[in-house]
Design an enzyme around this catalytic site. Structure first.
Site, PDB file in Angstrom:
ATOM      1  N   ALA A  78       0.801  -1.049   0.194  1.00  7.19           N
ATOM      2  CA  ALA A  78       0.043   0.142  -0.184  1.00  7.19           C
ATOM      3  C   ALA A  78       1.067   1.364  -0.036  1.00  7.19           C
ATOM      4  CB  ALA A  78      -0.928  -0.100   1.158  1.00  7.19           C
ATOM      5  N   TRP A  80       0.702   4.042   1.188  1.00 13.62           N
ATOM      6  CA  TRP A  80       0.490   4.805   2.422  1.00 13.62           C
ATOM      7  C   TRP A  80       1.307   3.946   3.544  1.00 13.62           C
ATOM      8  CZ3 TRP A  80      -1.341   1.772   6.256  1.00 13.62           C
ATOM      9  CH2 TRP A  80      -2.416   0.832   5.800  1.00 13.62           C
ATOM     10  N   CYS A  81       1.755   2.833   3.227  1.00 16.69           N
ATOM     11  CA  CYS A  81       2.466   2.128   4.370  1.00 16.69           C
ATOM     12  C   CYS A  81       3.813   2.554   4.679  1.00 16.69           C
ATOM     13  CB  CYS A  81       2.151   0.737   4.163  1.00 16.69           C
ATOM     14  SG  CYS A  81       3.076  -0.382   5.125  1.00 16.69           S
ATOM     15  N   TYR A  82       4.386   2.834   5.693  1.00 11.22           N
ATOM     16  CA  TYR A  82       5.738   2.958   5.682  1.00 11.22           C
ATOM     17  C   TYR A  82       6.545   2.040   5.782  1.00 11.22           C
ATOM     18  CZ  TYR A  82       9.927   3.846   8.490  1.00 11.22           C
ATOM     19  OH  TYR A  82      11.305   3.798   9.047  1.00 11.22           O
TER      20      TYR A  82
END
Length: 396
Positions: A78, A80-82
């Protein structure tokens, strides 16, 4: 965890887990996850400009690629995932190295791909992707593997730097002959999944049983998805649950259980208040990040009996009242059992009566019977005399 900053994670010695179907029936033997991998390298230490080496996959071409290559390793991520962003450079570099070593056109034994779960929502949901990044290994179109009667997804949980990724990919290719790519091309029209590798159930869950030792101070027991190297998708986690038993204190022996049942009219009403209760997240709230919380007020109860003039503590139990509610949260849904011991204690004492006390009660009852009988006889005798006088007066 407790208010005294005491915290215990990943309890496995006293807690057992079983996978279950929609009817709460176990689908296999006890589940052993094994040692939890600790990832130290989440990517390359040196940031370099990278060129995309993995193949972007979507719902349109996923099945064709998964059946075309003997081994297809996919990074479900994803943006947005760090942790997905930490993995991206090393993943693309490793994919490029593997393409150079195993040309997809000439060799084709392995291929590395990627799926953006924010765009391919249905595809990720079909493969039960709940955390990012999830690196899945597909063999002949399926990522399902059998482990002690359980059907689980074959995943990569190792280090995430380029060197470790390439080494892991080499182990996947080691036992595959070079001609396997030609056979896969000839058979790619038949896309049926091996029946031995049946898909994971669409609606499944976990049965948790066991006990946890906690401090006698306010605290919480939390059932949650937790990871130091993944980001979870809250919309894919449903914490609906059914409580079979939830109690405090030691398990009662047969002798104590007999005495407990004998004294049930006085205690035991609140011993296991949550038993038999079902807490369900409605279908419309599944994607709403719903957390279920239970607030328990625990009261200690002691039963003491006197036998042979000796005080004997018979039973020590904990009763509680419970209040539950559903909470919408931005974070990953969890189940919380908040417990707070009460400073008060209930003491139930059973005192046997002596034989002299029994004789005294019997005499009192007999004396009372005679007294009441005398009063009734006197009233009846006086009434009859009065009736006779009235009759004599009428005759005169």
């Amino acid at each position: 965890m407790s208010v005294m900053c005491w915290e215990q994670l990943n309890i496995t010695k006293t807690v057992r887990k079983f996978s279950i179907d929609r009817n709460l029936v176990p689908t296999g033997s006890e589940f052993h996850s094994g040692p939890i991998p600790i990832i130290n390298k989440h990517g390359d230490d040196v940031e370099e400009d990278h060129v995309d080496g993995s193949v972007p996959l979507s719902s349109r071409n996923f099945d064709s690629y998964s059946h075309q290559y003997p081994v297809l390793v996919i990074n479900f991520y994803a943006p947005w995932c760090y942790w997905s962003n930490r993995l991206k450079p090393s993943w693309e570099k490793a994919a490029k190295i593997m393409r150079e070593r195993y040309d997809p056109e000439m060799d084709g034994r392995i291929l590395l791909g990627k799926v953006d779960c924010t765009e391919e929502v249905d595809l990720c949901r079909r493969h039960h992707i709940q955390g990012y990044p999830s690196i899945r290994v597909f063999r002949k179109g399926s990522d399902i593997k059998e482990n002690q009667g359980h059907h689980d997804h074959e995943s990569y949980y190792g280090e995430r730097d380029t060197e470790s990724l390439v080494a892991a990919m080499e182990t996947y290719v080691a036992n595959i002959p070079k001609e396997a790519h030609v056979l896969a091309l000839e058979d790619k029209s038949n896309k049926t999944v091996d029946p031995a590798k049946r898909p994971a159930p669409l609606t499944s869950g976990c049965r948790i049983e066991g006990f946890v030792r906690v401090k006698r101070v306010p605290g919480s027991v939390v059932i949650s998805a937790r990871s130091g190297s993944h980001s979870f998708d809250p919309s894919q986690i449903n914490v609906s649950h059914y409580v079979t038993q939830f109690s405090f204190g030691k398990k009662l022996s047969s002798t104590m259980l007999y005495e407990f049942k004998r004294l049930t009219p006085y205690v035991g009403v609140h011993h296991d208040r949550l038993a038999g209760q079902f807490y369900n997240v409605k279908h419309g709230d599944v994607d709403a990040n719903v957390t279920i919380e239970h607030y328990l007020q625990v009261v200690k109860t002691e039963l003491v009996t006197l036998r042979s003039l000796k005080e004997l503590k018979l039973l020590e139990e904990y009763e509680y009242t419970a209040h539950s509610n559903l909470v919408r949260s931005f974070y990953v849904p969890v189940v919380k059992f908040h417990f707070q011991p009460s400073p008060m204690q209930v003491l139930v004492t059973e005192v046997p009566r002596s034989f002299s006390h029994f004789i005294t009660n019997v005499c009192a009852i007999i004396g009372g019977v005679f007294t009441v009988a005398g009063i009734l006889d006197s009233i009846l005798h006086n009434t009859l005399r009065l009736v006779k006088k009235v009759e004599l007066g009428k005759n005169i």
